[in-house]
Design an enzyme around this catalytic site. Structure first.
Site, PDB file in Angstrom:
ATOM      1  N   ASP A  61       0.862  -1.173   0.000  1.00  0.00           N
ATOM      2  CA  ASP A  61       0.000   0.000   0.000  1.00  0.00           C
ATOM      3  C   ASP A  61       0.901   1.226   0.000  1.00  0.00           C
ATOM      4  OD1 ASP A  61      -1.721   2.095   0.494  1.00  0.00           O
ATOM      5  OD2 ASP A  61      -2.794   1.101   2.120  1.00  0.00           O
ATOM      6  N   TYR A 151      -5.487  17.071  -5.262  1.00  0.00           N
ATOM      7  CA  TYR A 151      -4.898  16.186  -6.273  1.00  0.00           C
ATOM      8  C   TYR A 151      -3.772  16.902  -7.012  1.00  0.00           C
ATOM      9  CZ  TYR A 151      -4.672  13.260 -10.497  1.00  0.00           C
ATOM     10  OH  TYR A 151      -4.249  12.471 -11.535  1.00  0.00           O
ATOM     11  N   ALA A 153      -2.073  19.543  -6.069  1.00  0.00           N
ATOM     12  CA  ALA A 153      -0.973  19.849  -5.161  1.00  0.00           C
ATOM     13  C   ALA A 153      -0.118  18.628  -4.859  1.00  0.00           C
ATOM     14  CB  ALA A 153      -1.527  20.429  -3.862  1.00  0.00           C
ATOM     15  N   SER A 154      -0.758  17.474  -4.717  1.00  0.00           N
ATOM     16  CA  SER A 154      -0.016  16.256  -4.383  1.00  0.00           C
ATOM     17  C   SER A 154       0.940  15.855  -5.498  1.00  0.00           C
ATOM     18  CB  SER A 154      -0.983  15.105  -4.064  1.00  0.00           C
ATOM     19  OG  SER A 154      -1.723  14.714  -5.212  1.00  0.00           O
ATOM     20  N   LYS A 155       0.494  16.003  -6.726  1.00  0.00           N
ATOM     21  CA  LYS A 155       1.348  15.660  -7.867  1.00  0.00           C
ATOM     22  C   LYS A 155       2.439  16.711  -8.073  1.00  0.00           C
ATOM     23  CE  LYS A 155      -0.795  11.892  -9.415  1.00  0.00           C
ATOM     24  NZ  LYS A 155      -0.144  10.585  -9.624  1.00  0.00           N
TER      25      LYS A 155
END
Length: 248
Positions: A61, A151, A153-155
């Site tokens: 995970d 989403y 920001a995470s990438k």
């Protein structure tokens, strides 16, 4: 331009569906040896059976740092060296800023940002010199979509990290490059909570883009093949936008 990955050993995270699964199928066809990860053991086993070929499954995970470290330790114990690492595992849970929850934020960041960072860190002892790391990013890092703030920001966070890592890991001859897919038909839409009618309408709206349709994983795979191959040896921190002209 030759982009063969024959005889290379490549690890793909989140390879049980979508772009990750399509990449696994393509790389196996070229003769690569694969290590694939997934969060569900039953599904992972099914995919390994379906793929056939030289595939090593690893239950992992990407949101669980302990899982990542255990996977890396097992690969080291088995003396498996990697020529390529495709950081594909990711999630998209859209939410307007006012309705964004702490759980939504933390889960998205854990899988899309922390997961790839610690996967790469943990696997450093397994990476050959030279080796290629490919991050599956998104066009959303440069084009705003309503309800996609976390989403995006995470990438973007990993892309920013990769810029520094390309300097720090240069001594190991590890190169990190990114692919930014546009809207691609995978399970990510249904996992985001969209029903079939909404997905159908959304895909139909893309007929107005230059490519005239929604993208599919097969549109993304040639770029992945290129980046993991020796043909991309000169690239560092490059971004390949594959959006069908959506951003024009």
């Amino acid at each position: 331009m030759q982009t063969t990955t024959q005889a290379k050993t490549i690890l793909i995270t989140g390879a049980t569906a979508g772009i990750g699964l399509a990449a696994a199928q393509s790389l196996l066809h070229q003769g690569a040896r694969l290590v694939i990860t997934g969060r569900d053991q039953e599904r992972l086993n099914h995919v390994v059976t379906m793929l056939g070929g030289n595939v090593i499954p690893m239950l992992c995970d990407s949101a669980n740092i302990e899982h990542i470290q255990q996977m890396a330790s097992q690969l080291q114990q088995d003396n498996i060296k990697l020529d390529g690492l495709i950081l594909n595992a990711g999630v998209f849970y859209p939410a307007p800023f006012e309705q964004m929850t702490v759980d939504n934020f933390n889960t998205t960041m854990a899988i899309n940002f922390s997961g790839p960072v610690f996967t790469l860190q943990s696997l450093l002892p397994c990476l050959n010199n030279p080796s290629s790391v490919v991050f599956i990013s998104t066009v959303a890092v440069q084009k705003a979509f309503s309800a996609a703030g976390v989403y995006s920001a995470s990438k973007a966070a990993f892309e920013g990290f990769a810029r520094v890592l390309n300097l720090e890991l240069a001594v190991r001859n590890i190169r990190i490059n990114s692919i930014r897919p546009g809207v691609t038909a995978t399970e990510i839409q249904s996992k985001a909570g969209m029903d079939d009618a909404t997905i159908s309408d959304f895909f139909e709206s893309l007929s107005s883009t230059p490519v005239g349709r929604v993208l599919t994983p097969s549109d993304i795979i040639p770029a992945i093949n290129y980046l993991v191959s020796d043909a991309s040896m000169g690239l560092r921190n490059a971004y390949i936008d594959i959006d069908g002209g959506f951003g024009l």
